[in-house]
Design an enzyme around this catalytic site. Structure first.
Site, PDB file in Angstrom:
ATOM      1  N   ASP A   1      26.784  26.605  82.170  1.00  0.00           N
ATOM      2  CA  ASP A   1      25.927  25.846  81.258  1.00  0.00           C
ATOM      3  C   ASP A   1      26.039  24.334  81.458  1.00  0.00           C
ATOM      4  O   ASP A   1      25.222  23.588  80.947  1.00  0.00           O
ATOM      5  CB  ASP A   1      26.160  26.240  79.785  1.00  0.00           C
TER       6      ASP A   1
ATOM      7  N   HIS B   1      34.503  25.815  80.890  1.00  0.00           N
ATOM      8  CA  HIS B   1      35.069  24.968  81.933  1.00  0.00           C
ATOM      9  C   HIS B   1      36.587  25.018  81.948  1.00  0.00           C
ATOM     10  O   HIS B   1      37.214  24.343  82.754  1.00  0.00           O
ATOM     11  CB  HIS B   1      34.610  23.533  81.701  1.00  0.00           C
TER      12      HIS B   1
HETATM   13  C1  VG1 Z   1      33.244  20.228  74.538  1.00  0.00           C
HETATM   14  C2  VG1 Z   1      32.174  19.179  74.656  1.00  0.00           C
HETATM   15  C3  VG1 Z   1      30.934  19.613  73.918  1.00  0.00           C
HETATM   16  C4  VG1 Z   1      30.473  20.979  74.452  1.00  0.00           C
HETATM   17  C5  VG1 Z   1      31.615  21.972  74.345  1.00  0.00           C
HETATM   18  C6  VG1 Z   1      31.270  23.319  74.955  1.00  0.00           C
HETATM   19  O1  VG1 Z   1      33.613  20.374  73.185  1.00  0.00           O
HETATM   20  O2  VG1 Z   1      32.631  17.932  74.174  1.00  0.00           O
HETATM   21  O3  VG1 Z   1      29.936  18.627  74.066  1.00  0.00           O
HETATM   22  O4  VG1 Z   1      29.379  21.437  73.726  1.00  0.00           O
HETATM   23  O5  VG1 Z   1      32.757  21.474  75.025  1.00  0.00           O
HETATM   24  O6  VG1 Z   1      30.942  23.186  76.301  1.00  0.00           O
HETATM   25  P1  VG1 Z   1      34.909  19.699  72.573  1.00  0.00           P
HETATM   26  O7  VG1 Z   1      34.949  20.157  71.162  1.00  0.00           O
HETATM   27  O8  VG1 Z   1      36.056  20.128  73.413  1.00  0.00           O
HETATM   28  O9  VG1 Z   1      34.694  18.223  72.705  1.00  0.00           O
HETATM   29  V1  VG1 Z   1      31.178  24.517  77.328  1.00  0.00           V
HETATM   30  O10 VG1 Z   1      30.599  24.187  78.787  1.00  0.00           O
HETATM   31  O11 VG1 Z   1      32.620  24.926  76.915  1.00  0.00           O
HETATM   32  O12 VG1 Z   1      30.336  25.792  76.614  1.00  0.00           O
HETATM   33 CO    CO Z   2      30.361  25.890  79.923  1.00  0.00          CO
END
Ligand code: VG1
Ligand code: CO
Length: 578
Positions: A282, A113
């Site tokens: 995702d 994202h």
């Molecule tokens: C974030 C979200 C986590 C998710 C991760 C990857 O991580 O909080 O729940 O699994 O992104 O999502 P963090 O460590 O920044 O809180 V994605 O869509 O990047 O694969």
């Molecule tokens: Co993602």
């Protein structure tokens, strides 16, 4: 064609985070940087003779990265690469392809994202043979290797044309360029009742409008195949469905702040069912006119309605349920009601994989717009969107009164049955790392202090006070392989059952990102007014207290968060509630 060994030196900070290595494109573009990381994967994991899947969200620098992987994979004795056409494969599609073709793993080119483009982010993630993100013991090996690497191997050969489907070779390496969408579409057909969804949509052509927003990410071609071709909806039911290397200059994150193209269109067109997905496909957001579904509620509702989805009947029902620690406990209540086993794991999809492989977990989710099931080993944005359509179609089929069931009705029915977990997340993005560390140290001080538990804090704006019950650092022991992950977030619970969590993000590419999660449960007998409040009303006092306890504004130097995840829902008169 010959293999050449190229001398290099380690780079600092090639540590995969919550979901792979994510840095600015400019960092990946440095000479040897990407090569070092890719070679470290091959040094850390025995992949000679293996089959790997390669693809990603098509963001800026993906074509270059695919060629680097081709050169290094061939020189390291990989037997076969399955590459998405033009390097395009959504994250759930890669997970499916690894499983379907029994590949040994996959390399995903995405920063999910995070924005894309020459001045934004790129990422590389390694997935293992179950189709899921590499667990920590593997990412640690890769990271360790990046610190000692002194050379990498490449095949010297002209670039492979990845825009044409079919087989080719690259030195000793077999290469197949595969259709990006086909296998994933086939998978969804084995899961959902498309016939039911289609007949509901056809008979409600004028009363039930659907809009999917791809935010210029990878899901565009998948969404067109599902929403336009399979479900037969008009072309106006999708928008921003052309993948672009910089996501049209936007931030491909499906939440109320960044997915404003969807929010605006839904409100303006009074769209009953709106949805969006992130860059790599995702994540998902479900949002209809006047009703936003928090991801914590979304997974609970999907679990509650699981039996209307053929996949969960075929496989002998739902086994267990799970959520990441900061996700609200809404799904726990569904598990208890259904007599199912349920789990609380650290943030990051990799923690669900072992439970799924062991046959103990069917449906799970994260508050960060991630929802999925054991059909693959990644969270799956379009799966969640179609799951919701399947549930809505089934709800309409079940109610013979002719009343139209949409997002609001399903949410309200759920709250009336289970009560409601008001949930909100405040994100403070790219704050100075020192400030973030001070906050962590401060909360750790409170956790260690014997006088913290029992202490009361009052929100001056509302006069409501909360008494600390427990405070701890969340540590997790994997029930299957017993591996331990420490310090996965700081938790404070209060005597009324409310909870606050602080965590440092592991996906940011610059500075630190602090996340603060707040949750307050209101039971089903609190009455419909209480249950259908805006999150703002339901949570403000707790948020005030959380900011006060953590001294957050002072440590981070921020008055306001960058992103707030709230839930909004219109009040529904009781005669409309079942
Ligand atoms: C974030 C979200 C986590 C998710 C991760 C990857 O991580 O909080 O729940 O699994 O992104 O999502 P963090 O460590 O920044 O809180 V994605 O869509 O990047 O694969
Ligand atoms: Co993602």
């Amino acid at each position: 064609m010959s293999v050449k060994e190229i001398p290099t030196k380690p780079f600092d900070g090639q540590k995969p985070g919550t979901s792979g290595l994510r840095k600015r494109v400019k960092v990946f573009q440095q000479e040897h940087y990407t090569e070092n990381f890719v070679q470290s994967i091959f040094d850390a994991i025995p992949l000679s003779g293996s089959t790997l899947v390669v693809g990603g969200d098509g963001r800026y620098y993906s074509p270059e990265a695919v060629q680097i992987i081709l050169r290094i994979a061939s020189a390291n004795g990989v037997s076969k690469l399955l590459i998405g056409k033009d390097g395009i494969l959504s994250t759930p599609a890669v997970s499916n392809i690894i499983r379907k073709y029994k590949a040994n793993g996959g390399i995903l080119l995405t920063a999910s994202h995070n924005p894309g483009g020459p001045n934004a982010d790129f990422g590389i993630k390694y997935n293992v043979e179950n189709g899921g993100p590499a667990p920590e013991n593997i990412t640690e090996k890769i990271f360790a290797r990046t610190k000692t690497i002194s050379s990498y191997k490449v095949l010297e050969a002209p670039a492979v044309d990845i825009s044409k489907l079919g087989d080719t070779t690259y030195g000793p390496l077999k290469v197949t360029i595969i259709d990006s969408v086909k296998d994933y579409l086939e998978l969804l057909h084995t899961i959902f009742d498309f016939k039911l969804i289609k007949s509901f949509l056809e008979s409600h052509k004028t009363s039930f409008k659907v809009l999917f927003d791809g935010l210029h990410g990878v899901t565009g071609p998948y969404a067109k195949a599902i929403i336009l071709e399979t479900l037969g909806l008009p072309a106006s039911s999708v928008q921003n469905c052309e993948p672009s290397p910089d996501f049209g200059g936007g931030h491909p994150d499906p939440n109320l702040t960044y997915a404003h193209s969807l929010v605006d269109a839904v409100e303006k067109g009074r769209i009953n069912f709106g949805a969006a997905s992130d860059g790599d496909g995702d994540r998902n957001m479900i949002y209809g006119a006047g009703a936003f579904v928090t991801p914590s509620d979304s997974v609970a509702i999907i679990a509650d309605w699981a039996e209307v989805i053929p996949y969960f009947n075929k496989k002998g029902g739902v086994k267990g349920l799970a959520r990441s620690m900061p996700t609200s406990a809404a799904i726990d209540l569904v598990a208890k009601a259904k007599g199912l086993e349920y789990f609380e794991v650290p943030t990051g999809w990799k923690f669900f994989g072992n439970l799924m492989d062991a046959g103990r977990l069917s449906i799970c989710g994260e508050e960060s717009f991630g929802t999925g099931s054991d059909h693959i080993r990644e969270k799956d944005g379009l799966w969640a969107v179609v799951a919701w359509l399947n549930i809505i179609a089934a709800a309409n089929e079940q109610d013979k009164s002719g009343k139209l069931w949409g997002i609001r009705e399903i949410l309200n029915k759920h709250y009336a049955k289970y009560g409601r977990s008001f949930f909100s997340r405040y994100d403070y993005e790219e704050v100075p790392s020192e400030g973030a560390q001070k906050l962590v140290d401060h909360v750790n001080g409170l956790i260690k202090s014997s006088s913290f538990s029992g202490k009361s804090y009052e929100s001056s704006a509302t006069g409501i006070s909360f008494t600390v019950a427990k405070a701890y650092n969340f540590d997790y022991t994997d029930p299957i392989d017993k591996s331990v992950s420490k310090n996965q977030g700081q938790v404070v619970t209060f005597s009324d059952g409310s909870r606050v969590v602080w965590r440092l993000s592991g996906t940011g590419s610059q500075g630190a990102t602090v996340r603060m999660y707040v949750e307050r449960y209101v039971s089903a007998d609190a009455g419909e007014r209480e249950l259908s409040r805006d999150t703002g009303e339901g949570l403000q006092a707790l948020i005030d207290v959380a900011l006060d306890i953590s001294n957050l504004k002072q440590f981070l130097g921020r008055e306001q968060p960058t992103v707030i995840t709230v839930s909004i829902i219109s009040v529904i008169p009781s005669h409309e509630l079942n």
